[in-house]
Enzyme design. Structure first.
Site, PDB file in Angstrom:
ATOM      1  N   CYS A 133      -5.535 -57.087 -22.005  1.00  0.00           N
ATOM      2  CA  CYS A 133      -5.659 -56.745 -20.767  1.00  0.00           C
ATOM      3  C   CYS A 133      -4.834 -55.531 -20.441  1.00  0.00           C
ATOM      4  CB  CYS A 133      -6.051 -57.600 -20.102  1.00  0.00           C
ATOM      5  SG  CYS A 133      -5.939 -57.525 -18.186  1.00  0.00           S
TER       6      CYS A 133
ATOM      7  N   HIS B 186      -9.682 -61.283 -20.359  1.00  0.00           N
ATOM      8  CA  HIS B 186      -8.224 -62.633 -21.197  1.00  0.00           C
ATOM      9  C   HIS B 186      -9.294 -63.139 -21.986  1.00  0.00           C
ATOM     10  CE1 HIS B 186      -4.801 -61.261 -19.016  1.00  0.00           C
ATOM     11  NE2 HIS B 186      -6.581 -60.949 -17.617  1.00  0.00           N
TER      12      HIS B 186
ATOM     13  N   GLU C 267      -8.467 -66.037 -23.251  1.00  0.00           N
ATOM     14  CA  GLU C 267      -6.788 -67.108 -23.947  1.00  0.00           C
ATOM     15  C   GLU C 267      -7.830 -67.975 -22.903  1.00  0.00           C
ATOM     16  OE1 GLU C 267      -6.477 -64.665 -22.564  1.00  0.00           O
ATOM     17  OE2 GLU C 267      -5.041 -64.149 -20.824  1.00  0.00           O
TER      18      GLU C 267
HETATM   19  N1  GLN Z   1      -1.769 -54.686 -14.908  1.00  0.00           N
HETATM   20  C1  GLN Z   1      -2.856 -54.216 -15.265  1.00  0.00           C
HETATM   21  C2  GLN Z   1      -3.974 -54.638 -13.582  1.00  0.00           C
HETATM   22  O1  GLN Z   1      -3.688 -54.673 -13.300  1.00  0.00           O
HETATM   23  C3  GLN Z   1      -3.459 -55.617 -16.154  1.00  0.00           C
HETATM   24  C4  GLN Z   1      -3.095 -56.420 -15.568  1.00  0.00           C
HETATM   25  C5  GLN Z   1      -3.037 -57.961 -16.795  1.00  0.00           C
HETATM   26  O2  GLN Z   1      -3.166 -57.131 -17.275  1.00  0.00           O
HETATM   27  N2  GLN Z   1      -3.925 -58.688 -16.047  1.00  0.00           N
HETATM   28  O3  GLN Z   1      -5.245 -53.677 -14.678  1.00  0.00           O
END
Ligand code: GLN
Length: 543
Positions: free
Chosen positions: A381, A515, A517
């Site tokens: 992310c 994600h 994970e």
């Molecule tokens: N801050 C980034 C976004 O909002 C990544 C978010 C995250 O890592 N869950 O896109």
């Protein structure tokens, strides 16, 4: 018939109620029962989505896009049952629902009160939408005596009455501290905690007692006598070396047997715990080890990276190695002159999700370090977004590359997503909209490039993964970035949102917008984590 198991906690927080609930769920499953686990959180936020990871640890995201408590991650990892929006409730959400009804006039002039309106809403949640299951396990957040918890305790007390003893059971998790100067294990805090519970009308049926050494039989009898439970129902919950040993340990102490005894369900065949035994053996006898640096800014509270850390261990299980995780604070690494020698000797670098400017440059420096030295690197992310910005600046020579999350770059390699498709629907957002519940959340499909490293790791070219983000890599830069050697190897089905990048000429450098994970389980390690740890093992053999 669905039976309900209520799990409460006392004495202190952080005794592992979530893991205890998850482990009991796994034990009942191992006896052939179907389970669903739920979490009732007494705090006032509507969900933990807007809370700081320093306060609350990680936000766990479900397939259906709910931002939930991290305990739901334990539930999924232990039972394999995917959690849903309807498995986590907070005081904030209860009041939100009630107040919306009140404004509509649904209460027909009634005075809205904690009892019965709030407690009824909580009971509806507990009983609602269970699916085809034999047991619903409901964990109440916090500890008995907390002011915000009172309506929840009252609601489960009422449910105990309404469902009757053959459909409801109360399990209370407490602490038996050992006082070295007295050379004794003390039962008084447990007695007080149960007294508190009984004062609000709940008599626990089973006491799960956390301790660091065996409980002498005399002490068990004493606890049973003072707390009004059978002495067989005083279950020792001694510290174990790894959370995945908990189901075996609690079974050994008779937890699942006591639950079934309460419901008159004895005589059932013993549980099949062979898969837990296998995991436990593997964790005890790894065939080597690797060290992974986790570079993020919330490292003072490792719970902020709970699922990432668990998924790394699952990757270790898939490769029969122990994974040592070094938590490295990215904030001091923001300083361009700060040494990166904290990364020397690691076999892999993981750049987890995150928000905001602080620590971002540190993560980019770590990405560059991994890229230039052929160290396996996994960006998740925010970690992926920053790895792309780094590659854009230093590989593709796009000097003004940056993210609009905290900058006004001339080249917005990462920008706010104003709209996207969810199923057949269009989702639209504006930068000054609400923060709560408005990210691109939950499961979305992605299409992988045949022959790419990710396609090879997954063994397929269509995947579905969980998301939680507001910003996205700008695919208009695709050609420039790809020309520099970073491939966009996974895209949303409409071809608009880059979901995965990978470096062509690197042993293992993959960034994912989602994600992974959150979907990894000890029995089904996530393919990307298994592949990442395999690359780390390979790297460790080269040095
Ligand atoms: N801050 C980034 C976004 O909002 C990544 C978010 C995250 O890592 N869950 O896109």
């Amino acid at each position: 018939m669905t039976r309900y198991i209520f799990i409460t906690g006392g004495v202190v927080s952080s005794l592992g109620k979530g893991i205890a609930s998850a482990a009991l769920g796994a034990l009942l499953q191992a006896r052939g029962y179907r389970v669903r686990l739920r979490k009732l959180d007494p705090y006032l936020n509507v969900d933990p989505g807007t809370m700081s990871p320093y306060q609350h640890g990680e936000v766990y995201v479900t397939d259906d896009g709910a931002e939930t408590d991290l305990d739901l991650g334990h539930y999924e990892r232990f039972t394999g049952v995917s959690a849903r929006q309807s498995d986590n409730i907070t005081t904030g959400r209860v009041y939100q629902t009630i107040l919306e009804k009140e404004r509509r006039g649904d209460f027909l002039g009634a005075t809205i009160q904690v009892i019965p309106h709030v407690t009824d809403a909580i009971k509806d949640f507990v009983l609602g939408d269970p699916g085809e299951v034999d047991f619903v396990l409901c964990e109440i957040g916090g500890t008995v005596g907390d002011i915000e918890g009172l309506p929840f305790f009252e609601a489960i007390r009422q449910l105990g009455q309404e469902l009757g003893r053959d459909r409801a059971i109360f399990i209370h998790l407490t602490l038996l501290p050992y006082i070295p100067s007295a050379g004794e294990m003390k039962t008084k805090p447990t007695q007080h905690s149960v007294k508190e519970l009984r004062s609000i009308g709940i008599q626990p049926d089973i006491l799960l007692c956390r301790c660091d050494r065996p409980i002498p039989e005399d002490e068990k009898r004493k606890i049973a006598l003072f707390c009004n439970v059978r002495s067989e129902s005083v279950i020792e919950a001694r510290d174990v070396s790894h959370i995945y040993d908990v189901p075996l340990a609690y079974h050994g102490e008779g937890l699942d047997h006591e639950v079934l005894h309460h419901f008159g369900m004895t005589g059932a065949p013993p549980p099949d715990l062979s898969k837990w035994q296998e995991i436990s053996d593997k964790l005890k006898r790894p065939d080597g080890e690797v060290t992974i640096a986790l570079v993020g800014k919330y490292t003072v509270l490792p719970d902020a990276y709970k699922s990432v850390m668990e998924a790394l261990h699952h990757g270790g299980l898939a490769n029969d190695v122990k994974v040592n995780i070094e938590l490295i604070d990215s904030t001091p690494l923001d300083d361009p002159s700060a040494s990166l020698d904290v990364l020397d000797g690691v076999n892999g670098i993981i750049l987890p999700g995150g928000f905001g400017q602080r620590g971002a440059r540190g993560k980019m420096r770590a990405a560059r370090y991994a890229r230039e030295r052929d160290i396996p690197c996994f960006g998740i992310c925010f970690g992926m977004q920053l790895a792309v910005v780094e590659a854009a600046r230093n590989l593709a020579n796009i000097q003004g590359a940056g993210t609009t999350e905290f900058d006004e770059p001339s080249d917005a390699l990462v920008g706010f997503i104003e709209q996207w498709t969810k199923g057949n629907q269009k989702e639209v957002r504006s930068k000054d909209g609400d923060l709560g519940g408005t990210m691109r959340l939950g499961a979305y499909p992605a299409i992988l490039t045949p022959g790419s490293k990710v396609a090879e790791a997954y063994g397929t070219t269509t995947i579905e993964e969980r998301h939680r983000h507001r910003y996205e890599v700008n695919f208009h830069y695709k050609e420039q970035i790809e020309a520099s050697g970073m491939l966009f190897s996974g895209m949303s089905p409409d071809g608009l949102l880059p979901e995965i990048v990978e470096l062509k000429d690197h042993p293992w450098f993959i960034g994912v917008q989602f994600h992974p994970e959150l979907k990894s389980r000890p029995f089904e390690p996530h393919p990307l984590f298994a592949s990442f740890i395999s690359a780390a093992v390979h790297q460790s053999r080269l040095v």
